[in-house]
Design a protein around this motif. Structure first.
Motif, mmCIF file in Angstrom:
data_model
loop_
_atom_site.group_PDB
_atom_site.id
_atom_site.type_symbol
_atom_site.label_atom_id
_atom_site.label_comp_id
_atom_site.label_asym_id
_atom_site.label_seq_id
_atom_site.Cartn_x
_atom_site.Cartn_y
_atom_site.Cartn_z
ATOM 1 N N ILE A 8 89.775 32.742 46.714
ATOM 2 C CA ILE A 8 89.069 31.585 46.188
ATOM 3 C C ILE A 8 89.689 31.176 44.862
ATOM 4 C CG2 ILE A 8 86.812 30.682 45.498
ATOM 5 C CD1 ILE A 8 86.283 33.648 47.330
ATOM 6 N N SER A 9 90.080 29.906 44.749
ATOM 7 C CA SER A 9 90.735 29.376 43.547
ATOM 8 C C SER A 9 89.816 28.425 42.809
ATOM 9 C CB SER A 9 92.000 28.602 43.943
ATOM 10 O OG SER A 9 92.873 29.415 44.679
ATOM 11 N N THR A 11 87.693 27.528 38.969
ATOM 12 C CA THR A 11 86.974 28.214 37.899
ATOM 13 C C THR A 11 86.003 29.158 38.577
ATOM 14 O OG1 THR A 11 87.174 26.258 36.508
ATOM 15 C CG2 THR A 11 85.560 27.901 35.836
ATOM 16 N N VAL A 12 86.494 30.374 38.867
ATOM 17 C CA VAL A 12 85.711 31.335 39.647
ATOM 18 C C VAL A 12 85.586 32.700 38.970
ATOM 19 C CG1 VAL A 12 86.093 30.207 41.872
ATOM 20 C CG2 VAL A 12 87.757 31.872 41.057
ATOM 21 N N GLN A 13 86.201 32.861 37.805
ATOM 22 C CA GLN A 13 86.033 34.096 37.047
ATOM 23 C C GLN A 13 85.237 33.772 35.784
ATOM 24 O OE1 GLN A 13 89.524 36.509 36.500
ATOM 25 N NE2 GLN A 13 90.124 36.322 38.631
ATOM 26 N N GLY A 14 84.352 34.703 35.416
ATOM 27 C CA GLY A 14 83.525 34.501 34.244
ATOM 28 C C GLY A 14 82.345 33.572 34.479
ATOM 29 N N VAL A 15 82.031 33.300 35.744
ATOM 30 C CA VAL A 15 80.934 32.394 36.086
ATOM 31 C C VAL A 15 79.952 33.037 37.071
ATOM 32 C CG1 VAL A 15 82.231 30.283 35.604
ATOM 33 C CG2 VAL A 15 82.315 31.273 37.900
ATOM 34 N N TRP A 16 79.972 34.360 37.172
ATOM 35 C CA TRP A 16 79.091 35.147 38.037
ATOM 36 C C TRP A 16 79.393 34.950 39.525
ATOM 37 C CZ3 TRP A 16 74.336 35.324 41.004
ATOM 38 C CH2 TRP A 16 73.756 36.584 41.024
ATOM 39 N N VAL A 34 84.034 42.246 47.057
ATOM 40 C CA VAL A 34 84.525 41.096 46.305
ATOM 41 C C VAL A 34 85.112 41.624 45.002
ATOM 42 C CG1 VAL A 34 82.256 40.635 45.243
ATOM 43 C CG2 VAL A 34 83.946 38.786 45.445
ATOM 44 N N ARG A 35 86.193 40.979 44.510
ATOM 45 C CA ARG A 35 86.821 41.403 43.255
ATOM 46 C C ARG A 35 87.573 40.242 42.619
ATOM 47 N NH1 ARG A 35 91.448 45.284 45.965
ATOM 48 N NH2 ARG A 35 92.606 43.646 47.019
ATOM 49 N N ASN A 36 87.754 40.335 41.296
ATOM 50 C CA ASN A 36 88.615 39.403 40.576
ATOM 51 C C ASN A 36 90.053 39.833 40.753
ATOM 52 O OD1 ASN A 36 86.621 37.764 39.474
ATOM 53 N ND2 ASN A 36 86.500 38.889 37.570
ATOM 54 N N ARG A 37 90.954 38.869 40.764
ATOM 55 C CA ARG A 37 92.393 39.144 40.795
ATOM 56 C C ARG A 37 93.003 38.691 39.471
ATOM 57 N NH1 ARG A 37 95.153 38.994 46.056
ATOM 58 N NH2 ARG A 37 96.698 37.740 44.966
ATOM 59 N N SER A 38 94.088 39.332 39.086
ATOM 60 C CA SER A 38 94.728 38.994 37.818
ATOM 61 C C SER A 38 95.354 37.599 37.825
ATOM 62 C CB SER A 38 95.791 40.041 37.457
ATOM 63 O OG SER A 38 96.808 40.078 38.438
ATOM 64 N N ASP A 39 95.501 36.987 39.003
ATOM 65 C CA ASP A 39 96.058 35.630 39.080
ATOM 66 C C ASP A 39 94.982 34.555 38.914
ATOM 67 O OD1 ASP A 39 94.755 35.723 41.541
ATOM 68 O OD2 ASP A 39 96.569 35.493 42.744
ATOM 69 N N GLY A 40 93.753 34.958 38.570
ATOM 70 C CA GLY A 40 92.672 34.012 38.309
ATOM 71 C C GLY A 40 91.803 33.694 39.505
ATOM 72 N N ARG A 41 92.178 34.197 40.677
ATOM 73 C CA ARG A 41 91.376 33.943 41.870
ATOM 74 C C ARG A 41 90.368 35.069 42.086
ATOM 75 N NH1 ARG A 41 95.801 32.700 46.428
ATOM 76 N NH2 ARG A 41 96.756 34.539 45.478
#
Length: 94
Positions: A8-9, A11-16, A34-41
């Protein structure tokens, strides 16, 4: 039954987004993570009945209120995850 991987691309990190995805997956009786990726997705693995998986994929196109999803890549997976749905540690992409 089906298993899919989402990338998922937007604004998806830091927004719960991860917490929201976990809650939505559990409500639908799905398994995965589910997990955050270092590429922002955000990356998610969803497994369960076709209709519930498809419903969450559709919901992920919008996400929680603070998110702004610009795109989702969906790919089929052959191996389902263990039972339950977890929020995984962040993943570093090389």
């Amino acid at each position: 039954m089906k298993t899919v991987r989402l990338l998922i691309s937007g604004t998806v990190q830091g927004v719960w987004y991860r917490g929201w995805t976990r809650r939505e997956a559990i409500q639908r009786g799905l398994h995965g993570w589910v997990r955050n990726r270092s590429d922002g997705r955000v990356e998610a693995l969803l497994s369960g009945p076709n209709e519930q998986v498809d419903d969450l994929v559709k919901a992920c196109q919008i996400g929680p209120p603070a998110a702004s999803v610009s795109g989702i890549e969906v790919s089929s997976e052959q191996t389902p995850p263990p039972a339950g749905f977890t929020q995984q540690p962040d993943y570093t992409v090389d």
